[in-house]
Design an enzyme around this catalytic site. Structure first.
Site, PDB file in Angstrom:
ATOM      1  N   GLU A 157      -2.993  -0.564  -4.378  1.00 23.44           N
ATOM      2  CA  GLU A 157      -3.416  -1.848  -3.809  1.00 23.44           C
ATOM      3  C   GLU A 157      -3.434  -1.862  -2.285  1.00 23.44           C
ATOM      4  O   GLU A 157      -2.855  -2.739  -1.650  1.00 23.44           O
ATOM      5  CB  GLU A 157      -2.537  -2.967  -4.365  1.00 23.44           C
ATOM      6  CG  GLU A 157      -2.604  -3.071  -5.877  1.00 23.44           C
ATOM      7  CD  GLU A 157      -1.695  -4.145  -6.466  1.00 23.44           C
ATOM      8  OE1 GLU A 157      -1.073  -4.906  -5.699  1.00 23.44           O
ATOM      9  OE2 GLU A 157      -1.589  -4.202  -7.698  1.00 23.44           O
ATOM     10  N   GLU A 262      -4.431  -0.854 -16.348  1.00 23.61           N
ATOM     11  CA  GLU A 262      -3.539  -1.983 -16.636  1.00 23.61           C
ATOM     12  C   GLU A 262      -4.286  -3.018 -17.469  1.00 23.61           C
ATOM     13  O   GLU A 262      -4.341  -4.195 -17.126  1.00 23.61           O
ATOM     14  CB  GLU A 262      -3.012  -2.578 -15.326  1.00 23.61           C
ATOM     15  CG  GLU A 262      -2.289  -1.553 -14.466  1.00 23.61           C
ATOM     16  CD  GLU A 262      -1.666  -2.119 -13.200  1.00 23.61           C
ATOM     17  OE1 GLU A 262      -1.493  -3.357 -13.113  1.00 23.61           O
ATOM     18  OE2 GLU A 262      -1.332  -1.323 -12.294  1.00 23.61           O
TER      19      GLU A 262
END
Length: 371
Positions: A157, A262
């Protein structure tokens, strides 16, 4: 009339037998010729505290990721302290069941230990000091599991929604070079491990292009990167199948594997205009935002199954480009989406319900292979 009934009876019995056999087909068996099927596990599952959960993990999946226990605040809580107890148990669980292991995650701006960016007197450290700390962190952890952990989410991220670099302390102190350093240190510690960049919203054009810039920059400098992890925290309608397919093709063209790292599908209304996974954001709960506290209507179960079916048909189509699909949680009761971005909601994001029984969505996913 009696003759007609006699003729069709064997057909009905055969059909029922096929249905029971189909239900016994597991995810890892169904997709064994396509890509790995993974699951993120929490501390209790790593410790094998619930035998039913342990059996479900072992029977359905062939790749493991620690949901939280390998993040910096847990595995490296103090500058000279490393805690490998939980990650050792994760590796043991994986080895026992012949599973691929993903280390998640080495460098991330969230869930950090408080000492990372501070000197002994409380000042912000220099770029040189930061590089030293990143190197020690990565070299120690990756080196400890050399040959035992198969792949690492090296950087997590690091992008804003517009594709620019996130203005995290890593970036403010070290600039974009902290990403290059992290991949170099990881490769040096275990040259045989696969190395990934992992992020959410990587289907949107701006952020997708930012990730491709990171990949191409590393490759242009001869720095190893093996894959991109697309955090698939999606909804019943977004992102579109067309946009997902475009992203798969564009990432693959850079020469890396595509992982959906995810995966979960929220059935609840979002307070945003688009799904996200920024864990720093929260909203207030109310009945409008929590419409199914006592169970999911069958019509929505069907919607969820249809959505998973469409997604896995696409994954199957591009299985030559996809290395792994990992679900973020074992069953609905453990999904982080029950509390994000609004605490106390009841969501139904995964393939197994709160009783660990397969849902319509599970059968829909299995059927994409049979079809």
């Amino acid at each position: 009339m009696n003759k007609f009934i006699f003729l069709i009876l064997p057909i009905l019995i055969f059909s029922g037998t096929q249905s029971k056999a189909q239900q016994k087909l597991t995810l890892k068996e169904a997709f064994k010729d396509k890509f790995l099927m993974g699951v993120a596990v929490n501390r209790y599952q790593i410790n094998q505290s619930n035998q039913e959960e342990t059996d479900l993990i072992a029977s359905q999946f062939n790749a493991l990721t620690a949901e939280n226990d390998m993040k910096w605040m847990y595995i490296h809580p103090e500058e000279n302290t490393f805690n490998f107890e939980q990650s050792d148990k994760l590796v043991e669980l994986a080895q026992k069941n012949d599973m691929f292991v993903v280390g998640h995650t080495l460098v991330w701006h969230s869930q950090l230990a408080p000492w990372v960016f501070k000197s002994n007197n409380g000042d912000t450290i220099s770029n040189e000091e930061l590089n030293g700390r990143i190197k020690k962190h990565i070299s120690t952890i990756v080196g400890n599991y050399k040959g035992r952990i198969d792949a690492w989410d090296v950087v997590n991220e690091a992008l804003e929604e517009d594709g620019s670099y996130r203005k995290s302390p890593f970036y403010k102190i070290g600039g974009e070079a902290f990403i290059e350093k992290a991949f170099q240190y990881a490769n040096a510690a275990d040259p045989g491990a696969e190395l990934y960049y992992n992020d959410y919203n990587l289907i949107t054009p701006e952020k997708r292009n930012g990730a491709i810039r990171i990949i191409n920059n590393l490759k242009s400098k001869g720095i190893k990167i093996d894959g991109v992890g697309v955090q698939a925290h999606w909804s019943l309608n977004e992102p579109s199948i067309e946009d997902i397919e475009t992203a798969i093709k564009m990432y693959s063209e850079t020469g890396v594997k595509v992982m959906f790292t995810e995966l979960d599908i929220s059935v609840l209304p979002s307070p945003w205009n688009a799904p996200t996974a920024d864990v720093s954001v929260s909203f207030e709960n109310n009945p409008t935002m929590n419409p199914y506290p006592n169970g999911l209507p069958d019509s929505v179960q069907t919607q969820l199954a249809k959505r998973y079916e469409e997604i896995f048909k696409l994954f199957n189509k591009h299985s030559d480009k996809i290395g792994r699909v990992t679900f973020w949680g074992l069953h609905d009761g453990l999904s982080w989406k029950n509390n994000f971005p609004i605490r106390g909601r009841t969501d139904y994001t995964l393939l197994f319900d709160r009783g660990m029984k397969p849902k319509k969505a599970f059968n829909a996913v299995i059927n994409t292979v049979k079809d």
